[in-house]
Design an enzyme around this catalytic site. Structure first.
Site, PDB file in Angstrom:
ATOM      1  N   HIS A   1       0.815  -1.222   0.000  1.00  0.00           N
ATOM      2  CA  HIS A   1       0.000   0.000   0.000  1.00  0.00           C
ATOM      3  C   HIS A   1       0.845   1.266   0.000  1.00  0.00           C
ATOM      4  O   HIS A   1       0.343   2.345  -0.287  1.00  0.00           O
ATOM      5  CB  HIS A   1      -0.928  -0.006   1.220  1.00  0.00           C
ATOM      6  CG  HIS A   1      -1.995  -1.061   1.128  1.00  0.00           C
ATOM      7  ND1 HIS A   1      -3.291  -0.779   0.784  1.00  0.00           N
ATOM      8  CD2 HIS A   1      -1.939  -2.396   1.288  1.00  0.00           C
ATOM      9  CE1 HIS A   1      -3.991  -1.903   0.759  1.00  0.00           C
ATOM     10  NE2 HIS A   1      -3.189  -2.900   1.070  1.00  0.00           N
TER      11      HIS A   1
ATOM     12  N   ASP B   1       3.373   9.341  -0.708  1.00  0.00           N
ATOM     13  CA  ASP B   1       2.166   8.593  -0.323  1.00  0.00           C
ATOM     14  C   ASP B   1       1.932   7.499  -1.350  1.00  0.00           C
ATOM     15  O   ASP B   1       2.027   7.767  -2.554  1.00  0.00           O
ATOM     16  CB  ASP B   1       0.954   9.543  -0.322  1.00  0.00           C
ATOM     17  CG  ASP B   1       0.002   9.255   0.831  1.00  0.00           C
ATOM     18  OD1 ASP B   1      -0.055   8.097   1.266  1.00  0.00           O
ATOM     19  OD2 ASP B   1      -0.678  10.199   1.278  1.00  0.00           O
TER      20      ASP B   1
HETATM   21  P1  ADQ Z   1      -2.913   5.860   4.997  1.00  0.00           P
HETATM   22  O1  ADQ Z   1      -1.498   6.308   5.134  1.00  0.00           O
HETATM   23  O2  ADQ Z   1      -3.649   5.640   6.246  1.00  0.00           O
HETATM   24  O3  ADQ Z   1      -3.033   4.564   4.085  1.00  0.00           O
HETATM   25  P2  ADQ Z   1      -4.884   7.319   3.231  1.00  0.00           P
HETATM   26  O4  ADQ Z   1      -4.859   6.649   1.919  1.00  0.00           O
HETATM   27  O5  ADQ Z   1      -5.028   8.781   3.114  1.00  0.00           O
HETATM   28  O6  ADQ Z   1      -3.595   7.064   4.102  1.00  0.00           O
HETATM   29  O7  ADQ Z   1      -6.090   6.737   4.045  1.00  0.00           O
HETATM   30  C1  ADQ Z   1      -6.465   7.293   5.250  1.00  0.00           C
HETATM   31  C2  ADQ Z   1      -7.890   6.876   5.565  1.00  0.00           C
HETATM   32  O8  ADQ Z   1      -8.142   7.192   6.917  1.00  0.00           O
HETATM   33  C3  ADQ Z   1      -8.898   7.633   4.714  1.00  0.00           C
HETATM   34  O9  ADQ Z   1      -9.954   6.779   4.393  1.00  0.00           O
HETATM   35  C4  ADQ Z   1      -9.362   8.750   5.655  1.00  0.00           C
HETATM   36  O10 ADQ Z   1     -10.690   9.180   5.447  1.00  0.00           O
HETATM   37  C5  ADQ Z   1      -9.238   8.080   7.002  1.00  0.00           C
HETATM   38  N1  ADQ Z   1      -8.960   9.104   8.031  1.00  0.00           N
HETATM   39  C6  ADQ Z   1      -7.863   9.856   8.157  1.00  0.00           C
HETATM   40  N2  ADQ Z   1      -8.005  10.715   9.189  1.00  0.00           N
HETATM   41  C7  ADQ Z   1      -9.213  10.486   9.702  1.00  0.00           C
HETATM   42  C8  ADQ Z   1      -9.956  11.043  10.781  1.00  0.00           C
HETATM   43  N3  ADQ Z   1      -9.478  12.030  11.545  1.00  0.00           N
HETATM   44  N4  ADQ Z   1     -11.171  10.557  11.033  1.00  0.00           N
HETATM   45  C9  ADQ Z   1     -11.678   9.569  10.275  1.00  0.00           C
HETATM   46  N5  ADQ Z   1     -11.045   9.009   9.250  1.00  0.00           N
HETATM   47  C10 ADQ Z   1      -9.832   9.460   8.976  1.00  0.00           C
HETATM   48  C11 ADQ Z   1      -2.104   3.700   3.411  1.00  0.00           C
HETATM   49  C12 ADQ Z   1      -1.141   4.399   2.455  1.00  0.00           C
HETATM   50  C13 ADQ Z   1      -1.904   5.240   1.445  1.00  0.00           C
HETATM   51  C14 ADQ Z   1      -2.896   4.355   0.698  1.00  0.00           C
HETATM   52  C15 ADQ Z   1      -3.751   3.552   1.673  1.00  0.00           C
HETATM   53  C16 ADQ Z   1      -4.604   2.518   0.950  1.00  0.00           C
HETATM   54  O11 ADQ Z   1      -0.218   5.205   3.179  1.00  0.00           O
HETATM   55  O12 ADQ Z   1      -1.023   5.864   0.530  1.00  0.00           O
HETATM   56  O13 ADQ Z   1      -3.752   5.170  -0.075  1.00  0.00           O
HETATM   57  O14 ADQ Z   1      -2.934   2.841   2.597  1.00  0.00           O
HETATM   58  O15 ADQ Z   1      -3.836   1.717   0.120  1.00  0.00           O
END
Ligand code: ADQ
Length: 467
Positions: free
Chosen positions: A154, A358
């Site tokens: 990921h 990311d």
């Molecule tokens: P993450 O690094 O966790 O994931 P991201 O893809 O942005 O990053 O996903 C975060 C998730 O958490 C989103 O669904 C977001 O809505 C949720 N989230 C964040 N802050 C929140 C909050 N305060 N309250 C509720 N929900 C919150 C890792 C990788 C990414 C990749 C994903 C999936 O780092 O690059 O996109 O896996 O493969």
């Protein structure tokens, strides 16, 4: 496919019906096909036996392996999040290596491999999620597992130069080569992966597109992850975000949503917003940044530092610009329910997504899905996020350049309705089409694809016959 699907992920939902993008997609795939989901039990035990704990579930099996405090320190907080995470996010300077981390990481993978090998049938297909389990395929092979094993990473595949900072550089590549399929987020990740194997003198590209390392041949593919876009769009209309925020009619919101992680570029975002405030002329409207960033991995030193840095930056910016009836940065440290989040995205004029590195970034996709197509907001997105490869109609910025961020904010706020609609329409089509179910199907489709013997295979078996 005749065998079962076995999914291995670090996090496993404890309840019957999970919530949140990735876990829902896996839940759906398993509900449809049946199979088994394996993950780490969230409660630490004094001694970890090699017995799975069965978890309640419907339509498929769920099993958890137990971890000790030592596993948590060396595997999860240690090698996974203090070594591999910074390495893959181009922050080799933040690597924190302790002698216990690597053996702890490998030992946990070997233990899980022994447990899986005991229950796996030869026809089963194993799909491994993420950097917590890079050595798992190699360990499973050692335990005699011969079925197909896939990985989805990921996070970004590391830059070849950064890999030099890893003492186990050679092993790292061998771990990947033990899978039958390596799914990466972007084409840039695939290019980095192939280049790393090439420059290490390890890999050979085959005519059918697979990479050959020693005797093993495996696919390296870009399979970008998506979200459950339809559901997200629906949720965004369930509440009125403006009243949730108690916004005054003259206030506009820019939204940032991230785990509090140094890879997400939060200090640069705050500086960019500060620069935007500095260069804005006083007018009727007020623009606030709503930053939602719940802390994660607080026991890792680099995460405590980013928290302090942000608090000090938001203090400075608010100190310089706050007025009696307005505070420019609203900074929330808690997770927010998904339906609330969706409603907040919808009323935000700009979605500000500025990671330094990311894998993908699902927030960018959620922001687009949540918009009102008739009056959409503007996505400002780092060109260093994996999502930028698919989301070219966003305003792409350099997250290291505060002025670039400030200019994009100003441009987004001033963008005419027609241009906003056009950009949003193109982005939404992609987010809806390349959703999380499409991702899941594509990954599993590749993993279970029957492989015809290639010309190279024929030559190899001929050579074996004659020796
Ligand atoms: P993450 O690094 O966790 O994931 P991201 O893809 O942005 O990053 O996903 C975060 C998730 O958490 C989103 O669904 C977001 O809505 C949720 N989230 C964040 N802050 C929140 C909050 N305060 N309250 C509720 N929900 C919150 C890792 C990788 C990414 C990749 C994903 C999936 O780092 O690059 O996109 O896996 O493969």
């Amino acid at each position: 496919m005749t065998g079962r699907l076995i999914v291995v992920s670090n996090r496993i939902p404890m309840g019957d019906v999970p919530s949140g993008g990735l876990v829902v997609a896996i839940h759906e795939a398993l509900s449809e096909r049946g199979g088994l989901w394996i993950g780490a039990h969230p409660d630490v035990v004094d001694e970890a036996t090699e017995e799975f704990a069965d978890l309640p579930s419907n339509g498929y099996e769920k099993k958890a392996f137990r971890i000790t405090e030592e596993d948590h320190q060396t595997h999860y907080l240690g090698y996974a999040n203090s070594v591999l995470w910074p390495l893959c996010h181009h922050r080799a300077d933040l690597l924190a290596m302790e002698p216990s981390y690597f053996p702890g990481y490998v030992a946990l993978n070997e233990r899980v491999a022994r447990m899986i090998a005991r229950i796996a049938e030869p026809e089963d297909m194993i799909w491994v999620q993420d950097y917590h389990f890079l050595p798992l395929a190699q360990a499973l092979r050692k335990e005699g597992v011969t079925g197909r094993i896939g990985l989805f990473l990921h996070i970004p595949f590391p830059h070849a130069g950064d890999l030099d900072a890893l003492s186990e550089r050679e092993l790292f590549l061998d771990w990947f080569a033990a899978f039958d399929m390596v799914g990466l987020q972007t084409q840039a990740d695939v290019a980095r992966c192939l280049e790393t194997f090439r420059s290490a003198g390890k890999g050979e590209m085959m005519l059918d597109g697979r990479l050959k390392v020693g005797k093993r041949k495996f696919d390296v593919l870009s399979l970008p992850i998506g979200i459950d876009a339809e559901r997200f769009a629906e949720m965004a209309t369930e509440h009125d975000g403006r009243s949730l925020l108690n916004l005054s009619p003259r206030e506009d919101i820019i939204i940032g949503v991230d785990r509090l992680d140094y890879s997400k570029g939060l200090p640069g975002r705050f500086r960019g917003f500060g620069r935007f405030l500095d260069m804005s002329e006083e007018g009727d409207r007020r623009v606030s940044l709503l930053q939602i960033a719940p802390p994660t991995r607080e026991d890792v030193a680099a995460y405590a530092e980013i928290r302090d840095e942000l608090e000090s930056l938001s203090g400075k910016i608010n100190g310089a610009h706050t007025e009696l009836d307005w505070t420019p940065i609203r900074y929330i440290h808690r997770p927010v329910p998904r339906d609330t989040l969706a409603a907040l995205y919808r009323v935000s004029r700009i979605g500000l997504v500025t990671p330094l590195a990311d894998g993908m970034n699902l927030v960018a996709k959620e922001y687009v899905a949540a918009q009102d197509p008739e009056d959409p907001g503007v996505l400002v997105l780092s060109r260093t996020a994996g999502a930028a490869e698919q989301m070219e109609e966003a305003l792409l910025i350099n997250p290291y350049d505060a002025d670039d961020i400030a200019r994009a904010i100003a441009r987004g706020l001033a963008m005419p309705l027609e241009e906003r609609r056009e950009r949003h329409k193109a982005l939404l089509e992609g987010v809806m089409r390349d959703n999380v179910s499409a991702w899941c199907e594509a990954c599993l489709g590749w993993l279970e694809r029957p492989r015809r013997p290639t010309h190279e295979d024929a030559q190899q078996s001929q050579a074996q016959e004659t020796t």
